[in-house]
Write an enzyme that holds these catalytic residues in place. Structure first.
Site, PDB file in Angstrom:
ATOM      1  NE  ARG A 229       1.376   6.745  -7.217  1.00  0.00           N
ATOM      2  CZ  ARG A 229       1.243   7.110  -6.382  1.00  0.00           C
ATOM      3  NH1 ARG A 229       1.685   6.452  -5.114  1.00  0.00           N
ATOM      4  NH2 ARG A 229       0.661   8.183  -6.127  1.00  0.00           N
TER       5      ARG A 229
ATOM      6  CG  LEU B 234      -2.049   0.919   1.260  1.00  0.00           C
ATOM      7  CD1 LEU B 234      -3.036   0.926   0.102  1.00  0.00           C
ATOM      8  CD2 LEU B 234      -2.869   0.817   2.479  1.00  0.00           C
ATOM      9  CG  ASP B 235       1.676   3.571  -3.693  1.00  0.00           C
ATOM     10  OD1 ASP B 235       2.257   2.628  -3.599  1.00  0.00           O
ATOM     11  OD2 ASP B 235       0.639   3.632  -4.427  1.00  0.00           O
ATOM     12  CB  ALA B 236       4.236   6.305   1.540  1.00  0.00           C
TER      13      ALA B 236
ATOM     14  CB  SER C 116      -2.913   4.696  -0.391  1.00  0.00           C
ATOM     15  OG  SER C 116      -2.742   4.965  -1.458  1.00  0.00           O
TER      16      SER C 116
END
Length: 179
Positions: free
Chosen positions: A139, A39-41, A43
């Site tokens: 993404r 999970l992207d930073a 998000s």
């Protein structure tokens, strides 16, 4: 063991911090657990961790097509045409996405505040979309919403398969039963 973690904005999906981003070690001090998926930073929301390598592979591997559900606050109004396009699949630079489940929603009443808050422009309304996908491209949700003219301002993963984050306070984790 399976851990559900409610990841705040600005935290990486790894234990080691990097640059301006914090790491999971600031929140989870259990030895021997590993992240199942990313999970992207920038998000927020559900991140699963486990000490079971086979379970980690089943959760993270796209071949198992475990659905992931997101709440996306987007710039603009999520109209029927945009939702239909998301539902049918969107052409991205790496190909057509699989069809998704997409619907306009109101933000959940118990949704936490983001720190820092998103930027809001008085001349541009925002709306919320609930989007469920079965892929995990880099993404992907952000690129999908942008492709239909609705750039994502805030992204929260609420579910991975049967696992939800909605009962886990921000920055906290809970051990959960396997389903």
């Amino acid at each position: 063991m399976l851990i559900r973690f409610n990841k705040p904005y600005g935290v990486l999906s790894q234990f080691t911090p990097e640059g301006k981003w914090r790491g999971l070690k600031d929140f989870i001090s259990l030895p021997g657990v590993y992240v199942a998926g990313r999970l992207d930073a920038d998000s927020e929301g559900l991140l699963l961790l486990t000490d079971d390598g086979q379970l980690q592979a089943r959760i993270a591997d796209p071949r198992f097509k475990m659905e992931k559900t997101y709440l996306a606050q987007v710039e603009g109004v999520a109209d029927a045409a945009a939702l239909q396009a998301l539902s049918q699949g969107v052409m991205l630079n790496d190909g057509l996405t699989l069809p998704a489940q997409a619907r306009a929603v109101e933000p959940h009443a118990h949704l936490w505040e983001r720190d820092p808050p998103i930027r809001e422009r008085k001349a541009k309304p925002t709306s919320w979309i609930e989007l469920t996908i079965r892929e995990g491209r880099n993404r992907q949700v952000r690129r999908m919403t942008a492709a239909v003219g609705l750039p994502t301002l805030r992204l929260i993963r609420t579910h991975i398969g049967p696992y939800s984050v909605m009962d886990v306070p921000l920055g906290n984790w809970r051990e959960t039963e396997l389903t």
